[in-house]
Design a protein around this motif. Structure first.
Motif, PDB file in Angstrom:
ATOM      1  N   ILE A   1      58.940  -8.222  -9.423  1.00  0.00           N
ATOM      2  CA  ILE A   1      59.803  -9.157 -10.123  1.00  0.00           C
ATOM      3  C   ILE A   1      59.629  -9.119 -11.646  1.00  0.00           C
ATOM      4  O   ILE A   1      60.544  -9.434 -12.382  1.00  0.00           O
ATOM      5  CB  ILE A   1      59.567 -10.577  -9.540  1.00  0.00           C
ATOM      6  CG1 ILE A   1      60.835 -11.384  -9.627  1.00  0.00           C
ATOM      7  CG2 ILE A   1      58.429 -11.299 -10.172  1.00  0.00           C
ATOM      8  CD1 ILE A   1      61.776 -11.057  -8.534  1.00  0.00           C
TER       9      ILE A   1
ATOM     10  N   GLY B   1      68.020  -9.433 -15.641  1.00  0.00           N
ATOM     11  CA  GLY B   1      66.750  -8.954 -15.072  1.00  0.00           C
ATOM     12  C   GLY B   1      65.745  -8.587 -16.137  1.00  0.00           C
ATOM     13  O   GLY B   1      64.817  -7.834 -15.885  1.00  0.00           O
TER      14      GLY B   1
ATOM     15  N   PHE C   1      56.291 -20.427 -10.907  1.00  0.00           N
ATOM     16  CA  PHE C   1      55.927 -19.423 -11.911  1.00  0.00           C
ATOM     17  C   PHE C   1      54.899 -20.060 -12.829  1.00  0.00           C
ATOM     18  O   PHE C   1      55.009 -21.251 -13.139  1.00  0.00           O
ATOM     19  CB  PHE C   1      57.152 -19.021 -12.737  1.00  0.00           C
ATOM     20  CG  PHE C   1      58.022 -18.011 -12.033  1.00  0.00           C
ATOM     21  CD1 PHE C   1      57.884 -16.665 -12.303  1.00  0.00           C
ATOM     22  CD2 PHE C   1      58.973 -18.411 -11.112  1.00  0.00           C
ATOM     23  CE1 PHE C   1      58.677 -15.729 -11.661  1.00  0.00           C
ATOM     24  CE2 PHE C   1      59.762 -17.483 -10.459  1.00  0.00           C
ATOM     25  CZ  PHE C   1      59.610 -16.141 -10.732  1.00  0.00           C
TER      26      PHE C   1
ATOM     27  N   GLY D   1      74.322 -14.476 -12.337  1.00  0.00           N
ATOM     28  CA  GLY D   1      74.332 -13.871 -13.671  1.00  0.00           C
ATOM     29  C   GLY D   1      72.923 -13.444 -14.064  1.00  0.00           C
ATOM     30  O   GLY D   1      71.980 -13.579 -13.292  1.00  0.00           O
TER      31      GLY D   1
HETATM   32  P1  ADP Z   1      67.548 -12.575 -14.708  1.00  0.00           P
HETATM   33  O1  ADP Z   1      68.146 -12.539 -16.067  1.00  0.00           O
HETATM   34  O2  ADP Z   1      68.259 -11.701 -13.733  1.00  0.00           O
HETATM   35  O3  ADP Z   1      67.292 -13.941 -14.206  1.00  0.00           O
HETATM   36  P2  ADP Z   1      64.699 -12.393 -14.802  1.00  0.00           P
HETATM   37  O4  ADP Z   1      63.819 -11.282 -15.238  1.00  0.00           O
HETATM   38  O5  ADP Z   1      64.519 -13.680 -15.482  1.00  0.00           O
HETATM   39  O6  ADP Z   1      66.145 -11.844 -14.918  1.00  0.00           O
HETATM   40  O7  ADP Z   1      64.498 -12.604 -13.262  1.00  0.00           O
HETATM   41  C1  ADP Z   1      64.505 -11.500 -12.397  1.00  0.00           C
HETATM   42  C2  ADP Z   1      64.826 -11.907 -10.996  1.00  0.00           C
HETATM   43  O8  ADP Z   1      63.755 -12.703 -10.456  1.00  0.00           O
HETATM   44  C3  ADP Z   1      66.026 -12.801 -10.859  1.00  0.00           C
HETATM   45  O9  ADP Z   1      67.222 -12.058 -10.856  1.00  0.00           O
HETATM   46  C4  ADP Z   1      65.781 -13.475  -9.523  1.00  0.00           C
HETATM   47  O10 ADP Z   1      66.130 -12.591  -8.473  1.00  0.00           O
HETATM   48  C5  ADP Z   1      64.252 -13.633  -9.528  1.00  0.00           C
HETATM   49  N1  ADP Z   1      63.834 -14.961  -9.957  1.00  0.00           N
HETATM   50  C6  ADP Z   1      63.346 -15.314 -11.164  1.00  0.00           C
HETATM   51  N2  ADP Z   1      63.018 -16.630 -11.180  1.00  0.00           N
HETATM   52  C7  ADP Z   1      63.315 -17.132  -9.969  1.00  0.00           C
HETATM   53  C8  ADP Z   1      63.203 -18.432  -9.352  1.00  0.00           C
HETATM   54  N3  ADP Z   1      62.725 -19.483 -10.008  1.00  0.00           N
HETATM   55  N4  ADP Z   1      63.609 -18.545  -8.058  1.00  0.00           N
HETATM   56  C9  ADP Z   1      64.092 -17.497  -7.396  1.00  0.00           C
HETATM   57  N5  ADP Z   1      64.221 -16.251  -7.894  1.00  0.00           N
HETATM   58  C10 ADP Z   1      63.837 -16.074  -9.170  1.00  0.00           C
END
Ligand code: ADP
Length: 700
Positions: free
Chosen positions: A496, A515, A544, A512
């Motif tokens: 992730i 990533g 987180f 939206g």
């Molecule tokens: P994005 O701009 O796609 O949100 P991030 O790097 O912030 O990019 O997050 C990557 C991915 O991690 C997200 O697309 C989602 O699939 C997952 N993610 C992040 N935070 C959460 C959360 N609080 N709950 C569920 N999935 C999450």
């Protein structure tokens, strides 16, 4: 032998007379008594001679018996097999060893043809051997495979000695073990030869005088000479003159000490005249003639050096390409951001005009979409900077609770719209006065809280802040963002934090995002001496967390009274700032935007106007466009900093407005005496953050 009873003289005389008469030596009647006496005496001598001969014969017999017994013992018990063969090859006689070799008894062997015991493949060989023995009548020998009664084979040495009447004796010795040992030796030799022949490195042997005694085939490959023309020649012929001394020292060192060592690098001449770099690993070896030899393995460093050079060039090319990519990314996002900010600025201004509720709603969503786009562009810029290792952290005093309040206020609207409850809990021992980069701390909190709200359709999102650790200079703080949202599948958790990773490809369409947020957050937390992680259960929610190390701060000078209202900061008394800007559109928009946040911005159209205004009025700060007609921003700043110039405050904070945020532009601004910079066109949030920093007494 039985001993005979002694013969009486009377009997003897009668027997002698009888013998002599029968042989005609004596007249039928006895002669005179003297003659008879003489005769008797002769007879006696004769008898003694006979008895002596008898005795000798008896001894000879006894010796013969003993020697015959010894011969039979030897014949029977000898470890070598003996056979007596007829002229046609039938077995006449066999000793015990021969019978054992064939796995039969001696009796069973008799009259069997010897051919029956010769292995099929060696029948022809044996036929010739047999013919040779019969014809030449001379001893012969050979080696071939014999077959036992049970069908198994063994290697034997056979010898044949012709006897009388066309017969011959044959000796048999089992040499299977020797043949096996020879086979093992041969295979081992072949194996080592294959290794030596195919070794990429040159394997060589030198005599104590340094002459080549052996060279593996790799020599021809590496140096272009035939092995034959080199053997016997001194290795000194081929070594670079400058390397001769170390080479000789190395050789002698090994020959004298017997300790295996690696050589220093040395150069060997190729047949084309070029020099090739080598290192060798050598050892001493004593051969069967008790000669001391040097055995070495020489490794061609030229290939390695060339490969290293290529790798180095490839790395440099990749780095150039990468920095070109980073430059392209930042230029491109910058180019997109510029008109986008114009659009957003106009949308923001529109909101301060008379609008119907419907128009207001449309404009707000257009503005939100625009802000989201700018956010993505900023993420791309950040990633480009992170990849180029060019992210630099600011270091100034800030109030943590204020940073958290601002961040949460910005997100509160989104939470409210979604019906998600947003709560904050800060432990009592968490300090407020810190020193570091509040914008980057805010960026991580913003990313995590924004995601938590985004991926929680209904429920709660909570930000907890705790103090993990403290020492004389700094605190380690831990931030936890908990949500009751969709959660993340266990197999996705590990990836992730990698760039462009989304837990589910479909989340992009539903939620939206690019990533990049988590990747940036991870790097930023690490840059601030901390780490980041997540615990999540799919369908239940995620937590987180991240930690950062922040220096202990001084008490922050009280800023102009600021209140936070739905994420918008307001000041009770307008703060006067000077905007140096020649672009008419910016001259119109920026003061209007700033007015809504409690600032009064006067406009100066070039450097001269700036100096005049600063000499005439008190300003808290200057926003200085660098490129202006007439006197540029750089020149104007130099005059401001000049203690002899007419401006009222020579230490007034000057923030550069640069069209391009490349490192050299920023350095140029700082070198000219400016305090900070902002990329154009301005993003209102960034502008407000900088104003806040510098008006609160920030430092570079
Ligand atoms: P994005 O701009 O796609 O949100 P991030 O790097 O912030 O990019 O997050 C990557 C991915 O991690 C997200 O697309 C989602 O699939 C997952 N993610 C992040 N935070 C959460 C959360 N609080 N709950 C569920 N999935 C999450």
């Amino acid at each position: 032998m039985k001993t005979k009873p002694p013969v009486s003289p009377r009997d003897l005389r009668q027997r002698a007379e009888k013998m002599l008469r029968e042989s005609g030596s004596l007249p039928p009647e006895a002669s005179s008594p003297e003659e008879i006496q003489l005769l008797l005496h002769e007879l006696r001598v004769h008898q003694i001679q006979l008895e002596m001969q008898n005795e000798e014969l008896r001894h000879a017999h006894t010796d013969l018996d003993a020697s015959q017994a010894r011969y039979f013992d030897l014949y029977d018990l000898a470890p070598v097999g003996y056979l007596t063969l007829s002229k046609t090859g039938l077995i006449q006689e066999a000793n015990f060893a021969a019978a054992t070799m064939f796995g039969l008894s001696r009796e069973q062997l008799i009259h069997l043809p010897i051919r029956q015991f010769i292995c099929k493949d060696d029948q022809d060989l044996f036929y010739l051997f047999h013919q040779q023995v019969i014809r030449s009548n001379e001893p012969q020998k050979s080696e071939l495979r014999l077959q036992r009664a049970d069908g198994s084979f063994f290697w034997a040495h056979i010898g044949a000695t012709p006897a009388t009447g066309g017969e011959y004796w044959m000796t048999l010795s089992d040499i299977s073990e020797r043949i096996h040992a020879e086979e093992v030796l041969r295979m081992s030799r072949e194996k080592y030869k294959a290794i030596v022949d195919n070794s990429f490195d040159v394997i060589f042997a030198l005599t104590a005088k340094g002459e080549f005694q052996f060279l593996s085939r790799a020599w021809e490959r590496h140096f272009g000479y035939a092995i034959g023309e080199v053997l016997g020649k001194s290795s000194r012929h081929f070594i670079h003159p400058d390397d001769l001394d170390p080479w000789t020292v190395y050789l002698q060192g090994i020959l004298l000490s017997g300790v295996s060592m690696t050589s220093p690098p040395f150069r060997v001449k190729h047949s084309d005249g070029s020099w090739r770099g080598f290192i060798a690993n050598g050892a001493r070896y004593t051969n069967t003639d008790n000669e001391r030899l040097f055995i070495g393995v020489a490794h061609d460093m030229t290939v390695q050096r060339e490969a290293e050079q290529k790798l180095f060039e490839a790395k440099a090319a990749a780095e150039t390409a990468n920095s070109a990519k980073s430059r392209f990314l930042s230029t491109m996002s910058h180019e997109i951001r510029t008109p986008m900010n114009g659009v957003i600025g106009m949308l923001q201004l529109l909101q301060y005009t008379e609008l119907t509720p419907e128009q207001q709603e449309y404009i707000e969503s257009a503005e939100n979409a625009g802000l989201e786009l700018v956010h993505i562009l900023n993420d791309i810029l950040d990633i480009a900077k992170i990849e180029a290792g060019k992210i630099e952290l600011e270091r100034y005093d800030f109030d943590l609770r204020q940073v958290i309040a601002e961040t949460i206020n910005h997100q509160a609207l989104l939470a409210r719209e979604k019906g998600v409850e947003l709560a904050v809990s800060i432990n009592g021992d968490v300090p407020s006065a810190l020193k570091g980069d509040p914008l980057r701390v805010r960026q991580i909190i913003r990313n995590l809280v924004h995601n938590a709200i985004k991926f929680t359709p209904k429920g709660t999102v909570t930000l907890h802040v705790r103090k993990n650790d403290e020492n004389e200079q700094s605190y380690t703080l831990r931030f936890l963002v908990q949500d009751s949202g969709i959660g993340i599948a266990a197999e996705k958790l590990a990836h992730i934090f990698e760039p462009f990773t989304q837990a589910d490809g479909s989340t992009t369409r539903t939620y939206g995002g690019s990533g990049l947020g988590l990747t940036i957050s991870k790097r930023l937390a690490e840059l601030m001496g901390g780490s980041i992680g997540v615990e999540s259960v799919e369908g239940k929610g995620s937590t987180f967390w991240f930690t950062v190390v922040l220096e202990k701060g001084d008490i922050i000078p009280v800023a102009p009274e600021l209140t936070i209202e739905r994420g918008v900061m307001k000041s009770s008394t307008p703060i006067r700032i000077l905007l140096a800007e020649d672009d008419p559109k910016a001259q119109l928009i920026v003061p209007k935007l700033l007015k809504n946040h409690g600032y009064q911005a006067d406009v100066a159209v070039d450097g001269n106007a700036v100096l005049q205004a600063l000499a005439a009025e008190d300003y808290a700060l200057v926003l200085m466009d660098c490129m202006m007609p007439g006197m540029s921003g750089y020149e104007a700043t130099a005059v401001i900093r000049d203690p002899d110039s007419a401006v009222r405050r020579h230490d007034i904070p000057v923030i550069a407005l640069t069209g391009n945020a490349m490192k050299q532009d920023i350095e140029h601004c700082l070198a000219a005496g400016m305090d900070d910079h902002l990329p154009k066109p301005l993003i209102i949030d960034d502008l407000l953050a900088k104003l806040e920093k510098w008006l609160a007494g920030g430092s570079r």
